[in-house]
Write an enzyme that holds these catalytic residues in place. Structure first.
Site, PDB file in Angstrom:
ATOM      1  N   GLU A 186      -2.709   6.314  -3.444  1.00 14.07           N
ATOM      2  CA  GLU A 186      -3.353   5.367  -2.540  1.00 14.07           C
ATOM      3  C   GLU A 186      -3.721   6.140  -1.281  1.00 14.07           C
ATOM      4  O   GLU A 186      -2.881   6.390  -0.422  1.00 14.07           O
ATOM      5  CB  GLU A 186      -2.427   4.199  -2.182  1.00 14.07           C
ATOM      6  CG  GLU A 186      -3.171   3.063  -1.515  1.00 14.07           C
ATOM      7  CD  GLU A 186      -2.784   2.779  -0.068  1.00 14.07           C
ATOM      8  OE1 GLU A 186      -3.494   2.003   0.590  1.00 14.07           O
ATOM      9  OE2 GLU A 186      -1.773   3.316   0.419  1.00 14.07           O
ATOM     10  N   ASP A 217       2.174   5.109  -2.258  1.00 10.05           N
ATOM     11  CA  ASP A 217       1.665   4.384  -1.101  1.00 10.05           C
ATOM     12  C   ASP A 217       1.405   5.339   0.062  1.00 10.05           C
ATOM     13  O   ASP A 217       2.235   6.203   0.362  1.00 10.05           O
ATOM     14  CB  ASP A 217       2.708   3.326  -0.679  1.00 10.05           C
ATOM     15  CG  ASP A 217       2.232   2.494   0.491  1.00 10.05           C
ATOM     16  OD1 ASP A 217       1.209   1.805   0.324  1.00 10.05           O
ATOM     17  OD2 ASP A 217       2.856   2.557   1.564  1.00 10.05           O
TER      18      ASP A 217
HETATM   19  C1  NOJ Z   1      -0.819   0.381   1.872  1.00 11.74           C
HETATM   20  C2  NOJ Z   1      -0.391  -0.934   1.308  1.00 11.74           C
HETATM   21  O1  NOJ Z   1      -1.336  -1.320   0.329  1.00 11.74           O
HETATM   22  C3  NOJ Z   1      -0.328  -1.922   2.445  1.00 11.74           C
HETATM   23  O2  NOJ Z   1      -0.112  -3.233   1.982  1.00 11.74           O
HETATM   24  C4  NOJ Z   1       0.754  -1.490   3.392  1.00 11.74           C
HETATM   25  O3  NOJ Z   1       0.741  -2.330   4.520  1.00 11.74           O
HETATM   26  C5  NOJ Z   1       0.551  -0.040   3.844  1.00 11.74           C
HETATM   27  N1  NOJ Z   1       0.207   0.848   2.776  1.00 11.74           N
HETATM   28  C6  NOJ Z   1       1.810   0.503   4.474  1.00 11.74           C
HETATM   29  O4  NOJ Z   1       2.791   0.704   3.494  1.00 11.74           O
END
Ligand code: NOJ
Length: 562
Positions: free
Chosen positions: A259, A217
């Protein structure tokens, strides 16, 4: 050898495991909380998810990406982790997780979990300890502190509808702390070796249990340096390389999925073979919608033409929707405005720099457009990631706060609470969708399983066809000359497989002449019905396509003449 043994006792990965398994995968993103409630408390749980594994197997899914399920105050729906090595009590116990993992593996389904490594919840004991620790001490330095909110001024705020700054004052610490997301999510300080150590321990914990990979993430934001955007810094890449070798040495074929909402050239830096195995293709995603809106292949073709080189072992992860807003960060301000006008004329549907709608409502619930976009998702180079509920064309609720409107309970049947839970409807973790065109009484798994022509059954066929051709997951991609800009045409080639994909982005019938000279003598065979078309000859190959129609052909050797 000794190290490998650490992984003993873990749930074995599915049989027939092979390197590069992620290239052939069909990934399904699932939220434990909203998938299936086994005990009637209104919240989905691991036992419920385990009960629904047969459904996922039947759909053809080969890997699950499970949204964060750790203890958390849920300010950011679990992306604010308060304990990395346990399960939120609403979702069950660690034991339930282990059983879920074993049952998934038994069905040949791998499990990718979310590793939220950039930040924790402000409720995490690490933060509680840090804010009380002596300034400059190693415990304090688990997080990023400052006496002024003036450092890293050039760094953009991501949740711009909610947070005015990346710094928040902590009265307990008497200092500002850095956070790229909500102020309840302080960023960890990766300049502190103890943070590496702590995070590697978390990694070991889940790897030893047998999870097949991590979605990393918010991975670009691990380090901060003055005068930079604080995204994708060399130090961040160094950390990911260390993480990759740590995992590879000890646990073998597990994967890392980045991500990173960044331009393609930046993303490619994670995909050089020694960092992540996959990265979400954030730049392609909005351009699929742009191409559909303009009825013009160019936005997609431009991405394919400029695709940066990635290692042969790396792979793009493709998606149409996920649990967040449809991010429009990777398009120009003019394109963003155009996409907002086209897909979210109601300001209520907009959030931050994106759109909080699910796939079906975005596409006007138009079955042809939904099929076309899925056909692209499943044939462009990369591994497709389906968002739960999109396989039945679920709707959303843009009146719920934040991004919760795209995280409503899965619609299993026309029964109470859409068959998701036996709880009193007032106790549900989120209201079920009752918007007339998407009402759960009409849009649900049970009804669609019973209807041969349902979207769900169509998705099952699409997935089954894709799985028959390795070219989709592993093949090269060549754009074809087509004399009609409404038409996107490309081939995917792997070994002796050649798949031809032709897609009509327009809402009207179109004809197209394709330059297939390389394939002279080959016979196009429709992958869905096995019907054959005339062989490719000397002239450009002429095809007609219905509104938003598409073809997947195998170009097979023609009968040997003479
Ligand atoms: C990306 C995640 O997909 C999202 O849902 C989240 O709010 C942010 N990262 C922070 O962790």
């Amino acid at each position: 050898m000794a190290r490998r043994q650490e992984a003993r006792g873990a749930t074995a990965a599915p049989a027939g495991s092979s390197t590069l398994w992620y290239k052939d995968a069909i990934i399904y993103e699932v939220h434990v909380r909203t998938f299936y409630d086994s005990d009637g408390d209104g919240y989905g749980d691991f036992r419920g998810l385990t009960e629904k594994l047969d459904y996922l197997q039947d759909l053809g899914v080969t890997a699950l990406w499970v949204l964060p399920f750790y203890p958390s105050p849920w300010v950011d729906d679990g992306y604010d982790v308060a304990d990395y090595t346990d399960v939120h009590p609403a979702y069950g116990t660690l034991r339930d997780f282990k059983r879920f993992l074993a049952e998934a593996h038994r069905r040949g389904i791998r499990v990718i979990t979310d590793l939220v490594l950039n930040h924790t919840s402000d409720q995490h004991p690490w933060f509680q300890r840090a804010r009380r620790a002596r300034p400059g001490s190693r415990w304090r330095d688990f997080y990023v502190w400052s006496d002024t909110p003036d450092r890293y001024r050039q760094v953009r705020v991501i949740f711009q509808d909610f947070e005015p700054s990346n710094w928040t004052w902590d009265p307990v610490a008497g200092a500002y702390y850095w956070h790229r997301f909500y102020k309840h999510q302080p960023d960890l300080n990766y300049d502190n070796p103890l943070v590496w150590k702590a995070m590697f321990r978390v990694v070991d914990f889940w790897m030893k249990l047998g999870v097949d990979g991590f979605r990393l993430d918010a991975v670009p934001y691990l380090f901060e340096r003055e005068g930079t955007s604080c995204a994708g810094l060399p130090e961040t890449h160094e950390f990911i390389r260390a993480l990759r070798s740590h995992i590879e040495e000890r646990y073998g074929e597990r994967i890392l999925l980045a991500e990173a909402n960044e331009p393609a050239a930046e993303l490619a830096r994670y995909l050089q073979g020694d960092e992540c195995h996959m990265a979400f293709h954030f730049p392609l995603m909005p351009r699929l919608y742009l191409a559909l809106h303009r009825e013009d292949r160019e936005p997609i073709a431009a991405v394919l033409r400029d695709e940066p080189a990635i290692a042969p072992t790396s792979q793009w992860a493709l998606f149409l929707r996920n649990h967040d807003e449809l991010s429009l960060e990777m398009v120009t301000p003019e394109e963003r405005e155009e996409l907002w006008q086209a897909y979210a004329p109601d300001p209520q549907a907009r959030i931050n720099l994106g759109i909080r709608r699910r796939l079906a409502p975005l596409l006007g619930n138009d079955r042809r457009r939904i099929e076309l976009m899925n056909a692209l998702l499943f044939s462009l180079p990369g591994t497709p990631v389906i968002y739960y509920g999109d396989e039945i064309g679920m709707g959303d609720n843009i009146y719920l706060p934040d991004r919760h409107g795209v995280r409503t309970p899965m619609q299993w049947s026309a029964d109470r609470n859409a068959g998701f839970s036996r709880a009193n409807p007032q106790r549900l973790c989120a209201p079920v969708v009752v918007d007339p065109p998407f009402h759960y009484e009409a849009v649900n798994v049970e009804a669609q399983l019973a209807s041969p022509d349902s979207l769900l059954n169509w998705m099952k066929r699409l997935i089954a066809v894709r799985k028959r051709y390795k070219a989709f997951g592993r093949g090269t991609c060549e754009l074809l000359d087509a004399d009609n800009r409404h038409i996107l045409a490309f081939t995917r080639r792997y070994g002796d497989e050649t798949v031809l994909v032709v897609a009509n982005l327009s809402r009207f019938v179109q004809g197209v002449r394709l330059n297939l000279s390389t394939y002279r003598g080959r016979v196009p065979v429709d992958l869905f019905g096995r019907s054959t078309l005339p062989p490719v000859g000397d002239d450009p190959y002429f095809l007609t396509l219905g509104p938003h129609g598409f073809y997947w052909f195998a170009l097979e050797p023609g009968p040997v003449s003479g």
